[in-house]
Design a protein around this motif. Structure first.
Motif, PDB file in Angstrom:
ATOM      1  N   PRO A  44      -4.821   4.432  -5.598  1.00 41.18           N
ATOM      2  CA  PRO A  44      -5.301   3.938  -6.854  1.00 41.18           C
ATOM      3  C   PRO A  44      -5.143   2.301  -7.031  1.00 41.18           C
ATOM      4  O   PRO A  44      -5.886   1.707  -7.755  1.00 41.18           O
ATOM      5  N   GLY A  45      -3.898   1.983  -6.649  1.00 44.68           N
ATOM      6  CA  GLY A  45      -3.721   0.485  -6.718  1.00 44.68           C
ATOM      7  C   GLY A  45      -4.597  -0.310  -6.095  1.00 44.68           C
ATOM      8  O   GLY A  45      -5.114  -1.449  -6.370  1.00 44.68           O
ATOM      9  N   VAL A  46      -5.354   0.027  -4.838  1.00 45.59           N
ATOM     10  CA  VAL A  46      -6.279  -0.841  -4.152  1.00 45.59           C
ATOM     11  C   VAL A  46      -7.613  -0.329  -4.412  1.00 45.59           C
ATOM     12  O   VAL A  46      -8.819  -0.701  -4.120  1.00 45.59           O
ATOM     13  N   GLY A  47      -7.772   0.872  -4.951  1.00 48.39           N
ATOM     14  CA  GLY A  47      -9.140   1.602  -5.252  1.00 48.39           C
ATOM     15  C   GLY A  47     -10.026   2.002  -4.307  1.00 48.39           C
ATOM     16  O   GLY A  47     -11.005   2.189  -4.160  1.00 48.39           O
ATOM     17  N   ARG A  48      -9.208   2.351  -2.959  1.00 52.26           N
ATOM     18  CA  ARG A  48     -10.033   3.079  -2.054  1.00 52.26           C
ATOM     19  C   ARG A  48      -8.967   3.826  -0.985  1.00 52.26           C
ATOM     20  O   ARG A  48      -7.676   3.984  -1.339  1.00 52.26           O
ATOM     21  N   MET A  49      -9.569   4.619  -0.141  1.00 50.73           N
ATOM     22  CA  MET A  49      -8.945   4.948   1.033  1.00 50.73           C
ATOM     23  C   MET A  49      -8.456   4.118   1.940  1.00 50.73           C
ATOM     24  O   MET A  49      -8.931   3.273   2.473  1.00 50.73           O
ATOM     25  N   THR A  50      -7.045   4.697   2.330  1.00 48.57           N
ATOM     26  CA  THR A  50      -6.514   3.736   3.340  1.00 48.57           C
ATOM     27  C   THR A  50      -5.816   4.329   4.348  1.00 48.57           C
ATOM     28  O   THR A  50      -5.444   5.693   4.258  1.00 48.57           O
ATOM     29  N   LEU A  51      -5.693   3.807   5.284  1.00 46.52           N
ATOM     30  CA  LEU A  51      -4.746   4.283   6.333  1.00 46.52           C
ATOM     31  C   LEU A  51      -3.108   3.908   6.408  1.00 46.52           C
ATOM     32  O   LEU A  51      -2.933   2.955   6.269  1.00 46.52           O
ATOM     33  N   ASP A  52      -2.383   5.039   6.462  1.00 47.13           N
ATOM     34  CA  ASP A  52      -0.901   4.798   6.369  1.00 47.13           C
ATOM     35  C   ASP A  52      -0.116   5.491   7.254  1.00 47.13           C
ATOM     36  O   ASP A  52      -0.696   6.443   7.699  1.00 47.13           O
ATOM     37  N   PHE A  53       0.922   5.129   7.537  1.00 44.54           N
ATOM     38  CA  PHE A  53       2.031   5.917   8.270  1.00 44.54           C
ATOM     39  C   PHE A  53       2.523   7.105   7.446  1.00 44.54           C
ATOM     40  O   PHE A  53       2.493   7.179   6.178  1.00 44.54           O
ATOM     41  N   ALA A  54       2.857   7.997   7.776  1.00 45.45           N
ATOM     42  CA  ALA A  54       3.626   9.157   7.225  1.00 45.45           C
ATOM     43  C   ALA A  54       4.895   8.242   6.426  1.00 45.45           C
ATOM     44  O   ALA A  54       5.579   7.601   7.026  1.00 45.45           O
ATOM     45  N   GLY A  55       4.934   8.942   5.349  1.00 53.07           N
ATOM     46  CA  GLY A  55       6.098   8.176   4.375  1.00 53.07           C
ATOM     47  C   GLY A  55       6.459   8.904   3.389  1.00 53.07           C
ATOM     48  O   GLY A  55       5.665   9.887   2.731  1.00 53.07           O
ATOM     49  N   GLY A  56       7.622   8.438   2.571  1.00 52.08           N
ATOM     50  CA  GLY A  56       8.130   8.980   1.326  1.00 52.08           C
ATOM     51  C   GLY A  56       9.158   8.312   1.011  1.00 52.08           C
ATOM     52  O   GLY A  56       9.768   7.221   1.493  1.00 52.08           O
TER      53      GLY A  56
END
Length: 159
Positions: A44-56
């Motif tokens: 939501p912060g950038v308003g698009r789908m993004t590629l990211d690492f597994a995280g938490g």
């Protein structure tokens, strides 16, 4: 939400409002000679789908070794407890992710999944060779600065 008042070097009072968040853990995941990421997700912060690492989120920074398998298990929808051939911290001290409105630290781990482990294809968003060249190619796809920092730390360790 935390309201703070600070006095700068000129004696002016400054007011800040910020949110403290638990620290984050990002996992550079290698499987069968490939860097893999979970499927793209909407940010939501950038308003698009993004590629990211597994995280938490981390409840405590000393829990990194226990948190990494749980994060990878959740993000790649894996059932087994015996996931990793190896796991290595990429930064011993969390990197500050700090702005006027939020404060947290980010930690990175490089984890090599057991070769015989079957990662569901529908849970993999991207795959690159686990080499310097593959890592640099992946770096060009990542827009998240935290993911880019963790991948850069991984790249520094590659021959």
């Amino acid at each position: 939400m935390i309201g703070e008042r600070w006095r700068d070097g000129t004696g002016r009072d400054l007011e800040y409002w910020r949110v403290e968040k638990p620290d984050s853990l990002l996992v550079v995941t290698v499987h069968d000679g490939r860097l893999i990421t979970p499927v793209r997700s909407f940010r939501p912060g950038v308003g698009r789908m993004t590629l990211d690492f597994a995280g938490g989120r981390l409840e405590a920074s000393h829990a990194i070794a226990e948190s990494a398998p749980a994060i990878v298990r959740r993000e790649f929808k894996l059932e087994t407890d015996d996931l990793f051939e190896s796991q290595e911290a990429l930064n011993a001290v969390g990197w500050d992710v700090d702005s006027a409105t939020s404060s947290q630290r980010v930690f990175g781990v490089a984890a090599v999944l057991r070769r015989e482990l079957q990662v569901p294809e529908e849970c993999v968003g991207a795959s690159y060779p686990a080499t310097r060249a593959g890592g640099r190619e992946m770096l060009g796809e990542l827009v998240c600065l935290q993911c880019r920092a963790v991948l850069s730390a991984w790249l520094e360790r590659q021959p």
